[in-house]
Design an enzyme around this catalytic site. Structure first.
Site: not given
Length: 680
Positions: A551, A591-594
């Protein structure tokens, strides 16, 4: 070993344990025969002392009655008449004396007791005017008859008990008159006692002259008939159990006797007033026939009334009735009255024979009725116990929390449910009554899993083998699962059947699915985790492409609006990715924003199709998201890698990640495939 020696052997630094001298236990005493005495049970000593006091009181009472009978007979008779008239009762009292004195089986005690009985008969007779020869013969005859009868009763009773399988005690001082074999034992013992004392008895009745067969028969008949009636009544009345009043008047119904009690008061329920009137009527008729009517040959006319007493009254009442009638008949015969009037010396013999027949008939009938009532009571108790167990099993089956069904195995009932409980009905969602007659495969689906099916043939297993368990889908809403176990039951004389147990494992399976989902999915977005993505990519074996998204602009949202707004934005992003990618693609949060999208063939193998999907995803994410904290807009940098033979999950992720970083360097918000990176 002394405490000092014990302390000297302790390791250094340890104190010796305190020692307590053990109590000295004396060696068990041995009886004169060399056998060790049996250990006393708790509470047996007080009971034994109480029984010994009761036996001593009985012996004293019998001794007093015997002496009184001798005195009365000696004062009423002349010469040997007193011994002749009282021979039978004296012999019966001697038997009771020997039994209650507890001398049977003990030779020295038996000799002492016999001597006491002889003295109790001879001394009062001698002191009240009887001749010394008569007194001596009476004492020897009565003591011998009593001792022989008591000892033979013990020996024969042990033999009968051993043959019937009852427990035989080492010393037998009491033999309750409770069954017909017990009556046979008493009759045989009376015959043995009379025969054993026949010589002194015949001499006694002969009055010092030469005895003949009539004297011998008179002695045997007098003693055996009195022993049978008096000792039989005493054994019945003094049998263990209820008190004399209840034993004589009260009669229990079949099945009401306590377990293990071998008493003699059982029988059909009869009112005490009925028993009293019946006994009075029967006794009065005997008195009328023997004491009032002179020479009328109607002695046996009263026998049916005595039989009626035996059928309606208790055994104790019957025995006492026999004793009273015997005394009346004998007294009337001695007085030369009744049916035997004018027979002379044969009259008392006929009376004794009548009394003996009456005792045997009435006691045998009463004991057979008692035994029948005991058997009926036992059958009734057994039937009630079986009914209770059947009700308990039926209730346990009906109310069991686990589904249960009885399934036929043979003929037209094979595989058909014959009975089912409420738990199984609730599991399949149908009324319990509607399950009977249905086939089991209509209620459960096919076997699931690789293990053996519990319904596979229902063959008997080896003892100790574990019952197989299998899982089936249960007919109903399609979501229920049941774990089945089956046991083959083959009752004797009936067709075999299967007892099927169905355990509801629906909640267990739901919990397992929830745990597996939680382990493989992200709790925030409910998207698959990286591990599940890797497994799916490896399973595709190079036939799927991969889009890797990172993102753009998410960190400012997270920093300005807070983590709660960032989490809510991620959930919106996840939903848009799932909707845009379609049902065939797998969207995962790695992932966090993946995020990553695994695209199956054919789009996954086509660079154009994969690039077009990437652009649609970027366009979907660029639409502003309205949250409670404001309106936010993000984009994404997307890297793609088409599938290729031999390319595993690690290669896909690596190449798509390189392409994603190339898209970020190229200006973000765009799609770059790995092939484009290589071309540059």
């Amino acid at each position: 070993m002394s405490p000092l020696h014990h302390a000297a052997e302790q390791p250094a630094g340890l104190r010796p344990l305190p020692t307590t001298p053990l109590p000295v236990v004396p060696a068990p005493r041995r009886t004169p025969s060399g056998a060790r005495p049996a250990p006393a049970r708790a509470g047996a000593a007080p009971a034994a002392r109480a029984g010994a006091r009761g036996d001593r009181r009985s012996v004293h009472l019998v001794g007093v009655v015997l002496c009184a009978l001798v005195v009365v007979g000696a004062r009423a008779g002349v010469g040997a008449d007193w011994a002749t008239a009282a021979a039978g009762p004296l012999a019966a009292l001697a038997v009771l004396w020997c039994r209650w004195a507890g001398v049977v089986g003990d030779r020295s005690a038996a000799v002492r007791t016999a001597a006491r009985v002889a003295l109790a008969v001879a001394v009062p007779g001698l002191l009240t005017g009887g001749g010394p020869v008569t007194a001596l013969l009476a004492g020897v005859a009565v003591a011998g008859c009593g001792l022989l009868t008591a000892e033979s009763h013990r020996v024969l009773g042990r033999a009968v008990d051993a043959r019937r399988g009852r427990a035989v005690r080492r010393t037998r001082t009491r033999h309750p008159l409770a069954t017909p074999p017990d009556l046979a034992v008493l009759v045989a013992a009376a015959a043995v006692g009379s025969a054993g004392s026949l010589l002194p008895g015949a001499l006694l009745l002969a009055g010092g002259g030469a005895p003949d067969l009539l004297d011998a028969g008179a002695w045997a008949l007098r003693t055996s008939s009195c022993v049978l009636a008096v000792v039989g009544a005493a054994l019945v009345v003094t049998a263990p159990g209820a008190g004399v009043r209840r034993r004589v008047l009260v009669r229990r119904a079949p099945g009401d006797a306590p377990a293990g009690v071998d008493g003699a008061a059982h029988g059909p329920v009869a009112h005490p007033l009925e028993v009293a009137l019946l006994v009075v009527a029967a006794t009065s008729v005997h008195v009328l026939l023997w004491g009032v009517l002179q020479g009328a040959p109607l002695a046996f006319a009263a026998l049916p009334l005595s039989v009626w007493v035996a059928l309606r009254a208790s055994t104790a009442t019957t025995a006492l009735h026999v004793v009273v009638v015997g005394l009346v008949v004998t007294a009337c015969a001695v007085a030369d009255r009744g049916p035997v009037a004018g027979l002379g010396e044969a009259g008392p013999l006929v009376a004794h024979a009548f009394a003996a027949v009456l005792a045997v008939v009435c006691l045998a009938l009463s004991l057979y009725r008692h035994q029948r009532d005991d058997l009926l009571g036992h059958l009734d108790r057994t039937r009630r116990a079986a009914d209770e167990r059947a009700d308990l099993l039926r209730l346990s089956f009906a109310t069991a929390p686990t589904g249960m069904a009885v399934v036929g195995l043979e003929g037209g009932r094979a595989g058909v449910v014959t009975e089912a409980n409420a738990a199984l009905a609730a599991l399949v969602g149908r009324p319990a009554r509607s399950l009977a007659g249905r086939r089991l495969d209509e209620l459960v689906g096919p076997h699931e899993g690789d293990g053996p099916c519990a319904l596979g043939g229902g063959a008997p297993r080896a003892r100790g083998a574990a019952a197989p368990r299998c899982e089936h889908a249960v007919v109903g809403d399609g979501e229920r699962r049941g774990r089945l176990g089956a046991s083959r039951v083959h009752p004797e004389g009936r067709a075999p059947y299967l007892l099927v147990v169905v355990e509801d494992v629906t909640a267990e399976r739901r919990l397992e699915r929830a745990l597996r989902h939680r382990a493989s999915h992200d709790p925030l977005t409910d998207l698959p985790r990286r591990e599940l993505l890797v497994r799916r990519a490896d399973a595709a074996a190079g036939r799927a492409g991969l889009l890797f998204l990172d993102l753009d602009g998410f960190k400012p949202v997270n920093d300005s609006a807070g983590h709660a707004a960032g989490d809510e934005l991620l959930r919106h992003v996840a939903r848009r990715l799932v909707v845009t990618a379609g049902p065939d693609a797998l969207v995962a949060r790695v992932g966090g924003d993946e995020f990553a999208v695994l695209v199956p063939t054919p789009d996954g193998a086509s660079p154009a199709a994969l690039s077009a999907l990437g652009r649609r995803l970027v366009a979907a994410l660029e639409v502003p998201v309205i949250l409670d904290s404001g309106v936010f807009s993000v984009s994404a940098s997307v890297g793609g890698r088409t599938g290729a033979p031999g390319l595993g999950s690690a290669g896909l992720l690596h190449d798509a990640d390189l392409a994603m970083y190339a898209a970020k360097r190229a200006g973000r918000g765009r799609v770059v495939l790995h092939g484009d990176v290589l071309a540059r």
